[in-house]
Enzyme design. Structure first.
Site, PDB file in Angstrom:
ATOM      1  N   SER A  91     -64.278  63.441  59.387  1.00  0.00           N
ATOM      2  CA  SER A  91     -64.021  64.065  60.422  1.00  0.00           C
ATOM      3  C   SER A  91     -64.124  65.422  60.096  1.00  0.00           C
ATOM      4  O   SER A  91     -63.405  66.114  59.336  1.00  0.00           O
ATOM      5  CB  SER A  91     -63.035  63.726  61.431  1.00  0.00           C
ATOM      6  OG  SER A  91     -62.701  64.659  62.351  1.00  0.00           O
ATOM      7  N   LYS A 134     -68.512  62.917  61.522  1.00  0.00           N
ATOM      8  CA  LYS A 134     -67.943  63.260  62.936  1.00  0.00           C
ATOM      9  C   LYS A 134     -67.812  64.920  62.835  1.00  0.00           C
ATOM     10  O   LYS A 134     -66.968  65.182  62.047  1.00  0.00           O
ATOM     11  CB  LYS A 134     -66.752  62.432  63.464  1.00  0.00           C
ATOM     12  CG  LYS A 134     -65.959  63.123  64.287  1.00  0.00           C
ATOM     13  CD  LYS A 134     -64.943  62.055  64.777  1.00  0.00           C
ATOM     14  CE  LYS A 134     -63.537  62.713  65.055  1.00  0.00           C
ATOM     15  NZ  LYS A 134     -62.665  61.849  65.414  1.00  0.00           N
ATOM     16  N   LYS A 193     -66.697  68.188  65.200  1.00  0.00           N
ATOM     17  CA  LYS A 193     -65.761  68.551  66.460  1.00  0.00           C
ATOM     18  C   LYS A 193     -66.609  69.323  67.223  1.00  0.00           C
ATOM     19  O   LYS A 193     -67.370  70.340  66.456  1.00  0.00           O
ATOM     20  CB  LYS A 193     -64.329  69.433  65.899  1.00  0.00           C
ATOM     21  CG  LYS A 193     -63.654  68.356  65.358  1.00  0.00           C
ATOM     22  CD  LYS A 193     -62.765  67.242  66.127  1.00  0.00           C
ATOM     23  CE  LYS A 193     -61.857  66.580  65.528  1.00  0.00           C
ATOM     24  NZ  LYS A 193     -61.198  65.622  66.433  1.00  0.00           N
ATOM     25  N   ASP A 197     -66.908  64.868  68.740  1.00  0.00           N
ATOM     26  CA  ASP A 197     -65.642  64.553  69.077  1.00  0.00           C
ATOM     27  C   ASP A 197     -65.159  66.015  69.964  1.00  0.00           C
ATOM     28  O   ASP A 197     -65.010  66.899  69.312  1.00  0.00           O
ATOM     29  CB  ASP A 197     -64.564  64.286  68.001  1.00  0.00           C
ATOM     30  CG  ASP A 197     -62.948  64.080  68.799  1.00  0.00           C
ATOM     31  OD1 ASP A 197     -62.951  64.152  69.984  1.00  0.00           O
ATOM     32  OD2 ASP A 197     -62.000  63.418  68.040  1.00  0.00           O
ATOM     33  N   GLU A 243     -67.177  61.416  71.591  1.00  0.00           N
ATOM     34  CA  GLU A 243     -65.470  60.943  71.766  1.00  0.00           C
ATOM     35  C   GLU A 243     -64.994  61.866  72.628  1.00  0.00           C
ATOM     36  O   GLU A 243     -65.040  63.025  72.523  1.00  0.00           O
ATOM     37  CB  GLU A 243     -65.081  60.781  70.299  1.00  0.00           C
ATOM     38  CG  GLU A 243     -63.582  60.557  70.280  1.00  0.00           C
ATOM     39  CD  GLU A 243     -63.010  60.411  68.728  1.00  0.00           C
ATOM     40  OE1 GLU A 243     -63.831  60.702  67.868  1.00  0.00           O
ATOM     41  OE2 GLU A 243     -61.915  60.629  68.638  1.00  0.00           O
ATOM     42  N   ASP A 248     -60.318  58.233  73.024  1.00  0.00           N
ATOM     43  CA  ASP A 248     -59.343  58.536  72.104  1.00  0.00           C
ATOM     44  C   ASP A 248     -58.273  58.685  72.967  1.00  0.00           C
ATOM     45  O   ASP A 248     -57.541  57.760  73.359  1.00  0.00           O
ATOM     46  CB  ASP A 248     -59.786  59.926  71.132  1.00  0.00           C
ATOM     47  CG  ASP A 248     -58.723  60.105  70.185  1.00  0.00           C
ATOM     48  OD1 ASP A 248     -57.544  59.189  70.292  1.00  0.00           O
ATOM     49  OD2 ASP A 248     -58.841  60.766  69.285  1.00  0.00           O
ATOM     50  N   LYS A 270     -56.055  54.316  67.251  1.00  0.00           N
ATOM     51  CA  LYS A 270     -54.948  54.915  66.473  1.00  0.00           C
ATOM     52  C   LYS A 270     -53.526  54.374  66.856  1.00  0.00           C
ATOM     53  O   LYS A 270     -53.100  54.588  68.030  1.00  0.00           O
ATOM     54  CB  LYS A 270     -55.042  56.636  66.943  1.00  0.00           C
ATOM     55  CG  LYS A 270     -55.928  57.439  66.535  1.00  0.00           C
ATOM     56  CD  LYS A 270     -55.628  58.949  66.763  1.00  0.00           C
ATOM     57  CE  LYS A 270     -56.945  59.629  66.563  1.00  0.00           C
ATOM     58  NZ  LYS A 270     -56.859  61.026  67.003  1.00  0.00           N
ATOM     59  N   GLY A 329     -57.967  58.876  62.767  1.00  0.00           N
ATOM     60  CA  GLY A 329     -56.910  59.523  62.007  1.00  0.00           C
ATOM     61  C   GLY A 329     -56.094  60.600  62.541  1.00  0.00           C
ATOM     62  O   GLY A 329     -56.632  61.263  63.485  1.00  0.00           O
TER      63      GLY A 329
END
Ligand code: OSB
Ligand code: MG
Length: 369
Positions: free
Chosen positions: A135, A161, A163, A188, A213, A238, A262, A290
Protein backbone atom coordinates in the site's frame (compact mmCIF):
# COMPACT_ATOMS: atom_id res chain seq x y z
CA UNK A 1 -8.35 -20.63 31.25
CA UNK A 2 -7.84 -18.18 34.10
CA UNK A 3 -6.20 -14.93 32.98
CA UNK A 4 -4.28 -13.58 35.97
CA UNK A 5 -2.08 -10.89 34.44
CA UNK A 6 -2.70 -8.27 31.76
CA UNK A 7 -0.19 -5.64 30.68
CA UNK A 8 -0.86 -2.73 28.33
CA UNK A 9 1.86 -0.74 26.62
CA UNK A 10 1.39 2.33 24.47
CA UNK A 11 4.22 2.13 21.97
CA UNK A 12 5.49 4.41 19.20
CA UNK A 13 7.47 3.09 16.24
CA UNK A 14 9.20 5.26 13.62
CA UNK A 15 8.08 4.36 10.07
CA UNK A 16 10.81 3.91 7.45
CA UNK A 17 8.95 6.51 5.37
CA UNK A 18 6.03 8.84 6.17
CA UNK A 19 2.64 7.38 5.18
CA UNK A 20 0.15 9.86 3.69
CA UNK A 21 -3.54 9.17 3.09
CA UNK A 22 -6.64 11.28 2.46
CA UNK A 23 -6.92 11.75 6.24
CA UNK A 24 -3.36 12.87 6.97
CA UNK A 25 0.31 11.95 7.18
CA UNK A 26 1.92 9.66 9.77
CA UNK A 27 5.66 9.64 10.55
CA UNK A 28 5.34 7.32 13.53
CA UNK A 29 2.96 4.50 14.22
CA UNK A 30 1.36 4.42 17.68
CA UNK A 31 -0.51 1.37 18.97
CA UNK A 32 -1.17 -0.60 22.15
CA UNK A 33 0.53 -3.93 22.79
CA UNK A 34 -1.29 -6.26 25.18
CA UNK A 35 0.23 -9.12 27.16
CA UNK A 36 -2.10 -11.72 28.72
CA UNK A 37 -0.86 -14.45 31.04
CA UNK A 38 -2.74 -17.56 32.04
CA UNK A 39 -1.74 -21.10 33.00
CA UNK A 40 1.94 -20.29 32.55
CA UNK A 41 1.52 -19.10 28.96
CA UNK A 42 1.90 -15.58 27.51
CA UNK A 43 -0.36 -14.30 24.74
CA UNK A 44 0.24 -11.14 22.71
CA UNK A 45 -2.23 -8.75 21.14
CA UNK A 46 -2.01 -5.53 19.16
CA UNK A 47 -4.64 -2.81 19.22
CA UNK A 48 -4.18 -0.81 16.01
CA UNK A 49 -5.82 2.42 17.19
CA UNK A 50 -3.48 5.24 16.18
CA UNK A 51 -2.65 8.76 17.25
CA UNK A 52 -5.63 10.56 15.72
CA UNK A 53 -9.22 9.63 14.80
CA UNK A 54 -8.48 9.69 11.05
CA UNK A 55 -9.17 6.17 9.84
CA UNK A 56 -11.39 5.21 12.79
CA UNK A 57 -12.88 7.23 15.66
CA UNK A 58 -10.69 5.21 18.02
CA UNK A 59 -7.27 6.48 19.12
CA UNK A 60 -4.64 4.99 21.42
CA UNK A 61 -6.10 7.24 24.18
CA UNK A 62 -9.72 6.09 23.74
CA UNK A 63 -8.61 2.46 23.46
CA UNK A 64 -6.49 2.80 26.61
CA UNK A 65 -9.50 4.21 28.48
CA UNK A 66 -11.98 1.59 27.27
CA UNK A 67 -9.53 -1.28 27.82
CA UNK A 68 -8.36 -0.31 31.29
CA UNK A 69 -11.72 0.87 32.69
CA UNK A 70 -14.04 -1.72 31.13
CA UNK A 71 -12.64 -4.53 28.96
CA UNK A 72 -9.65 -5.63 31.07
CA UNK A 73 -11.63 -5.90 34.36
CA UNK A 74 -14.25 -7.98 32.51
CA UNK A 75 -11.55 -10.43 31.35
CA UNK A 76 -9.85 -10.80 34.72
CA UNK A 77 -13.12 -12.01 36.27
CA UNK A 78 -13.49 -15.81 36.44
CA UNK A 79 -12.45 -18.36 33.83
CA UNK A 80 -12.47 -18.03 30.04
CA UNK A 81 -13.24 -21.47 28.64
CA UNK A 82 -13.48 -20.51 24.97
CA UNK A 83 -12.90 -17.49 22.75
CA UNK A 84 -16.66 -16.95 22.39
CA UNK A 85 -16.75 -16.13 26.13
CA UNK A 86 -15.06 -12.84 25.30
CA UNK A 87 -18.03 -11.74 23.20
CA UNK A 88 -20.39 -12.47 26.09
CA UNK A 89 -18.20 -10.60 28.57
CA UNK A 90 -17.88 -7.55 26.35
CA UNK A 91 -21.39 -7.84 24.91
CA UNK A 92 -22.76 -5.17 27.22
CA UNK A 93 -20.34 -2.57 25.87
CA UNK A 94 -20.81 -0.74 22.59
CA UNK A 95 -18.31 -0.04 19.84
CA UNK A 96 -14.51 0.27 20.12
CA UNK A 97 -13.70 -2.64 17.80
CA UNK A 98 -9.96 -1.90 17.63
CA UNK A 99 -9.70 -2.13 21.44
CA UNK A 100 -11.76 -5.34 21.48
CA UNK A 101 -9.68 -6.89 18.70
CA UNK A 102 -6.38 -6.27 20.51
CA UNK A 103 -7.61 -8.20 23.52
CA UNK A 104 -9.14 -10.95 21.40
CA UNK A 105 -5.87 -11.43 19.45
CA UNK A 106 -4.00 -12.16 22.70
CA UNK A 107 -6.69 -14.68 23.70
CA UNK A 108 -6.50 -16.44 20.32
CA UNK A 109 -2.72 -16.59 20.74
CA UNK A 110 -3.15 -18.18 24.19
CA UNK A 111 -5.71 -20.73 22.99
CA UNK A 112 -3.56 -21.70 20.00
CA UNK A 113 -0.53 -22.10 22.28
CA UNK A 114 -2.58 -24.27 24.65
CA UNK A 115 -3.54 -26.50 21.71
CA UNK A 116 0.11 -26.38 20.55
CA UNK A 117 -0.94 -25.42 17.02
CA UNK A 118 -0.35 -22.33 14.86
CA UNK A 119 -3.03 -19.63 15.09
CA UNK A 120 -3.70 -20.16 11.36
CA UNK A 121 -4.65 -23.79 12.02
CA UNK A 122 -6.93 -22.88 14.92
CA UNK A 123 -8.70 -20.38 12.66
CA UNK A 124 -9.16 -23.03 9.95
CA UNK A 125 -6.57 -21.74 7.49
CA UNK A 126 -4.39 -23.97 5.35
CA UNK A 127 -2.58 -21.75 2.83
CA UNK A 128 1.17 -22.02 3.61
CA UNK A 129 1.94 -18.63 2.08
CA UNK A 130 -0.45 -15.82 1.20
CA UNK A 131 -0.38 -13.50 -1.82
CA UNK A 132 0.50 -9.94 -0.80
CA UNK A 133 0.93 -6.47 -2.20
CA UNK A 134 2.02 -3.09 -0.94
CA UNK A 135 0.00 0.00 0.00
CA UNK A 136 1.67 3.20 -1.23
CA UNK A 137 0.81 6.52 0.39
CA UNK A 138 0.20 9.81 -1.44
CA UNK A 139 3.53 11.13 -2.79
CA UNK A 140 4.82 14.62 -3.65
CA UNK A 141 3.87 14.29 -7.32
CA UNK A 142 3.22 11.70 -10.02
CA UNK A 143 6.94 11.39 -10.91
CA UNK A 144 7.88 10.49 -7.35
CA UNK A 145 4.92 8.07 -7.20
CA UNK A 146 6.09 6.26 -10.36
CA UNK A 147 9.53 6.00 -8.80
CA UNK A 148 8.30 4.66 -5.45
CA UNK A 149 5.99 2.13 -7.14
CA UNK A 150 8.88 1.06 -9.41
CA UNK A 151 11.07 0.34 -6.39
CA UNK A 152 8.40 -1.88 -4.84
CA UNK A 153 7.97 -3.74 -8.14
CA UNK A 154 11.76 -4.28 -8.20
CA UNK A 155 11.53 -5.69 -4.66
CA UNK A 156 9.06 -8.27 -5.95
CA UNK A 157 5.58 -6.92 -5.13
CA UNK A 158 3.24 -7.80 -7.97
CA UNK A 159 0.23 -5.87 -6.65
CA UNK A 160 0.28 -2.21 -5.70
CA UNK A 161 -2.38 -0.08 -4.05
CA UNK A 162 -2.11 3.67 -4.26
CA UNK A 163 -3.86 6.08 -1.95
CA UNK A 164 -5.97 8.74 -3.65
CA UNK A 165 -7.95 11.83 -2.61
CA UNK A 166 -9.86 14.52 -4.54
CA UNK A 167 -7.43 16.31 -6.84
CA UNK A 168 -4.86 13.51 -6.51
CA UNK A 169 -6.61 10.68 -8.33
CA UNK A 170 -6.98 10.42 -12.12
CA UNK A 171 -3.57 11.99 -12.76
CA UNK A 172 -1.79 9.59 -10.42
CA UNK A 173 -3.58 6.50 -11.76
CA UNK A 174 -2.93 7.54 -15.35
CA UNK A 175 0.76 8.04 -14.57
CA UNK A 176 1.23 4.71 -12.78
CA UNK A 177 -0.82 2.76 -15.33
CA UNK A 178 1.16 4.43 -18.15
CA UNK A 179 4.49 3.43 -16.57
CA UNK A 180 3.41 -0.11 -15.59
CA UNK A 181 0.76 -1.35 -18.06
CA UNK A 182 0.59 -4.91 -16.65
CA UNK A 183 0.75 -4.15 -12.92
CA UNK A 184 -2.06 -5.39 -10.65
CA UNK A 185 -3.14 -1.94 -9.52
CA UNK A 186 -5.85 -0.76 -7.11
CA UNK A 187 -6.70 2.49 -5.32
CA UNK A 188 -7.90 3.44 -1.83
CA UNK A 189 -9.73 6.74 -1.17
CA UNK A 190 -10.31 6.18 2.58
CA UNK A 191 -13.82 7.65 2.23
CA UNK A 192 -12.68 11.02 0.82
CA UNK A 193 -15.45 11.45 -1.79
CA UNK A 194 -19.15 12.32 -1.76
CA UNK A 195 -21.63 10.75 -4.14
CA UNK A 196 -22.14 14.22 -5.68
CA UNK A 197 -18.48 14.48 -6.73
CA UNK A 198 -17.80 11.04 -8.08
CA UNK A 199 -16.99 12.14 -11.66
CA UNK A 200 -13.31 11.52 -10.84
CA UNK A 201 -14.13 8.05 -9.47
CA UNK A 202 -16.04 7.25 -12.65
CA UNK A 203 -13.00 8.48 -14.61
CA UNK A 204 -10.95 5.70 -12.93
CA UNK A 205 -13.14 3.05 -14.53
CA UNK A 206 -11.01 2.73 -17.68
CA UNK A 207 -7.63 1.95 -16.09
CA UNK A 208 -8.14 -1.76 -15.52
CA UNK A 209 -7.97 -1.43 -11.73
CA UNK A 210 -8.43 -4.54 -9.58
CA UNK A 211 -10.77 -2.55 -7.35
CA UNK A 212 -11.59 0.88 -5.94
CA UNK A 213 -11.48 0.83 -2.13
CA UNK A 214 -13.84 2.85 0.06
CA UNK A 215 -14.56 5.86 -2.15
CA UNK A 216 -17.46 7.21 -0.05
CA UNK A 217 -18.25 7.76 3.63
CA UNK A 218 -18.06 4.87 6.07
CA UNK A 219 -21.75 5.27 6.98
CA UNK A 220 -22.81 5.40 3.35
CA UNK A 221 -23.63 1.89 2.15
CA UNK A 222 -26.57 3.15 0.11
CA UNK A 223 -24.60 5.59 -2.05
CA UNK A 224 -21.88 2.98 -2.55
CA UNK A 225 -24.53 0.78 -4.14
CA UNK A 226 -25.62 3.63 -6.44
CA UNK A 227 -21.98 4.22 -7.37
CA UNK A 228 -21.22 0.52 -7.92
CA UNK A 229 -24.12 0.36 -10.40
CA UNK A 230 -22.35 2.97 -12.54
CA UNK A 231 -18.92 1.27 -12.54
CA UNK A 232 -17.38 -1.72 -14.31
CA UNK A 233 -14.62 -1.78 -11.67
CA UNK A 234 -15.39 -3.53 -8.39
CA UNK A 235 -15.88 -1.36 -5.32
CA UNK A 236 -14.19 -2.85 -2.25
CA UNK A 237 -15.41 -1.73 1.16
CA UNK A 238 -13.07 -1.21 4.10
CA UNK A 239 -14.30 1.38 6.67
CA UNK A 240 -18.01 0.62 5.98
CA UNK A 241 -17.85 -3.01 7.11
CA UNK A 242 -17.73 -3.32 10.91
CA UNK A 243 -19.55 -6.64 11.28
CA UNK A 244 -20.84 -9.69 9.43
CA UNK A 245 -24.25 -7.99 9.41
CA UNK A 246 -22.83 -4.98 7.55
CA UNK A 247 -21.16 -7.38 5.13
CA UNK A 248 -24.42 -9.22 4.43
CA UNK A 249 -26.34 -5.97 3.92
CA UNK A 250 -23.62 -4.53 1.66
CA UNK A 251 -23.73 -7.64 -0.53
CA UNK A 252 -27.55 -7.68 -0.59
CA UNK A 253 -27.73 -4.15 -1.98
CA UNK A 254 -24.66 -4.58 -4.23
CA UNK A 255 -22.72 -1.84 -2.46
CA UNK A 256 -19.46 -3.67 -3.30
CA UNK A 257 -18.09 -6.74 -5.07
CA UNK A 258 -15.05 -7.26 -2.84
CA UNK A 259 -14.47 -6.88 0.91
CA UNK A 260 -11.27 -5.87 2.68
CA UNK A 261 -11.23 -7.84 5.94
CA UNK A 262 -9.27 -6.22 8.78
CA UNK A 263 -9.70 -8.11 12.04
CA UNK A 264 -9.10 -4.88 14.00
CA UNK A 265 -11.84 -2.92 12.28
CA UNK A 266 -14.46 -5.64 12.88
CA UNK A 267 -13.62 -6.26 16.55
CA UNK A 268 -11.39 -9.28 16.18
CA UNK A 269 -10.52 -12.54 14.46
CA UNK A 270 -13.85 -14.25 15.26
CA UNK A 271 -15.89 -11.62 13.41
CA UNK A 272 -13.28 -11.53 10.63
CA UNK A 273 -13.69 -15.29 10.19
CA UNK A 274 -17.50 -14.92 10.12
CA UNK A 275 -17.23 -12.32 7.33
CA UNK A 276 -14.81 -14.58 5.46
CA UNK A 277 -17.27 -17.50 5.74
CA UNK A 278 -20.17 -15.40 4.46
CA UNK A 279 -18.12 -14.13 1.51
CA UNK A 280 -16.85 -17.62 0.65
CA UNK A 281 -20.49 -18.83 0.55
CA UNK A 282 -21.48 -15.83 -1.58
CA UNK A 283 -18.55 -16.10 -4.02
CA UNK A 284 -17.22 -12.71 -2.97
CA UNK A 285 -13.41 -12.49 -2.99
CA UNK A 286 -11.78 -11.05 0.13
CA UNK A 287 -8.31 -9.89 1.10
CA UNK A 288 -6.66 -8.94 4.35
CA UNK A 289 -6.11 -5.23 4.94
CA UNK A 290 -3.41 -3.82 7.17
CA UNK A 291 -2.86 -0.96 9.58
CA UNK A 292 0.93 -0.67 9.55
CA UNK A 293 1.08 -3.33 12.27
CA UNK A 294 4.16 -4.47 14.16
CA UNK A 295 5.27 -8.09 13.78
CA UNK A 296 2.62 -9.12 16.32
CA UNK A 297 -0.33 -7.81 14.32
CA UNK A 298 1.26 -8.90 11.06
CA UNK A 299 1.54 -12.50 12.32
CA UNK A 300 -2.16 -12.41 13.17
CA UNK A 301 -3.05 -10.96 9.74
CA UNK A 302 -1.08 -13.73 8.01
CA UNK A 303 -2.92 -16.33 10.09
CA UNK A 304 -6.40 -15.11 9.10
CA UNK A 305 -5.29 -14.59 5.49
CA UNK A 306 -4.45 -18.31 5.29
CA UNK A 307 -8.19 -19.09 5.12
CA UNK A 308 -9.36 -20.27 1.68
CA UNK A 309 -11.49 -17.23 0.74
CA UNK A 310 -8.54 -14.81 0.88
CA UNK A 311 -7.80 -15.02 -2.82
CA UNK A 312 -6.78 -11.42 -3.53
CA UNK A 313 -3.35 -10.10 -2.44
CA UNK A 314 -3.41 -8.58 1.06
CA UNK A 315 -1.90 -5.36 2.43
CA UNK A 316 0.59 -7.47 4.37
CA UNK A 317 4.03 -6.34 3.30
CA UNK A 318 7.49 -7.36 4.46
CA UNK A 319 8.74 -5.95 7.77
CA UNK A 320 11.30 -3.69 6.07
CA UNK A 321 8.53 -1.86 4.22
CA UNK A 322 7.36 -0.49 7.60
CA UNK A 323 10.13 -0.59 10.23
CA UNK A 324 13.91 -0.73 10.43
CA UNK A 325 13.68 -2.75 13.64
CA UNK A 326 10.53 -4.56 14.71
CA UNK A 327 9.46 -5.62 18.21
CA UNK A 328 8.98 -9.24 17.12
CA UNK A 329 11.22 -11.77 15.37
CA UNK A 330 11.77 -13.21 12.88
CA UNK A 331 11.13 -10.47 10.32
CA UNK A 332 8.63 -11.16 7.56
CA UNK A 333 10.21 -11.34 4.13
CA UNK A 334 8.71 -11.27 0.66
CA UNK A 335 9.01 -14.48 -1.38
CA UNK A 336 9.92 -14.16 -5.08
CA UNK A 337 6.28 -14.96 -6.04
CA UNK A 338 4.92 -11.97 -4.07
CA UNK A 339 3.75 -14.07 -1.14
CA UNK A 340 4.68 -14.12 2.56
CA UNK A 341 4.89 -17.34 4.58
CA UNK A 342 2.32 -17.97 7.31
CA UNK A 343 4.02 -18.59 10.69
CA UNK A 344 4.16 -22.29 11.60
CA UNK A 345 5.09 -22.19 15.30
CA UNK A 346 2.34 -22.49 17.93
CA UNK A 347 0.18 -19.41 18.54
CA UNK A 348 1.12 -16.25 16.65
CA UNK A 349 4.45 -17.92 15.98
CA UNK A 350 6.68 -14.90 16.59
CA UNK A 351 8.97 -14.07 19.48
CA UNK A 352 8.55 -10.66 21.11
CA UNK A 353 11.87 -8.89 21.72
CA UNK A 354 11.54 -7.44 25.22
CA UNK A 355 14.49 -5.00 25.00
CA UNK A 356 13.19 -3.63 21.76
CA UNK A 357 9.67 -3.40 23.21
CA UNK A 358 11.01 -1.45 26.21
CA UNK A 359 12.74 1.02 23.88
CA UNK A 360 9.51 1.98 22.12
CA UNK A 361 7.21 1.98 25.17
CA UNK A 362 5.72 5.38 26.15
CA UNK A 363 3.40 4.15 28.89
CA UNK A 364 2.80 0.87 30.68
CA UNK A 365 0.17 -0.43 33.10
CA UNK A 366 -0.27 -3.84 34.72
CA UNK A 367 -3.45 -5.48 36.01
CA UNK A 368 -3.44 -8.59 38.19
CA UNK A 369 -6.03 -10.58 40.08
O1 OSB B 1 -7.17 2.12 4.59
O2 OSB B 1 -6.18 0.30 4.27
C1 OSB B 1 -6.23 1.38 4.84
C2 OSB B 1 -3.09 1.93 6.98
C3 OSB B 1 -3.65 2.48 8.12
C4 OSB B 1 -5.01 2.68 8.16
C5 OSB B 1 -5.81 2.35 7.06
C6 OSB B 1 -5.26 1.79 5.92
C7 OSB B 1 -3.87 1.59 5.88
C8 OSB B 1 -3.16 1.05 4.72
C9 OSB B 1 -1.80 0.40 4.96
O3 OSB B 1 -3.56 1.14 3.59
C10 OSB B 1 -1.86 -1.08 4.84
C11 OSB B 1 -0.62 -1.74 5.41
O4 OSB B 1 -0.58 -2.03 6.63
O5 OSB B 1 0.31 -2.00 4.65
MG1 MG C 1 -8.44 1.03 3.20
Amino acid sequence: MKIDFIELRHIRMRLVAPFETSFGVEHDRDCIILTLRGEGLTGWGECAAGMSPGYSYETTATAWHVLTDFFVPAILEGEITEIEDLRDRLGKFKGHPLARAGLEMALWDLFAQTAEIPLATLLGGDQKAVPVGVSVGIQKDAEVLIDVVGRFIDEGYDRVKIKIKPGRDVGEVQAVRGAYPDLKLQVDANSAYMFEDTASIEALDDFDLLLIEQPLGEDDLFDHSRLQARLKTAICLDESILSVRHARQALEINACRVINIKPGRVGGLSEAKAIHDLCLDSNIPVWCGGMLETGIGRASNLAIASLPGFTLPGDISATDRYYKEDIAAPSFVLNPDSTIDVPTKPGLGVEVLSDRLDQVTLRREVFKV
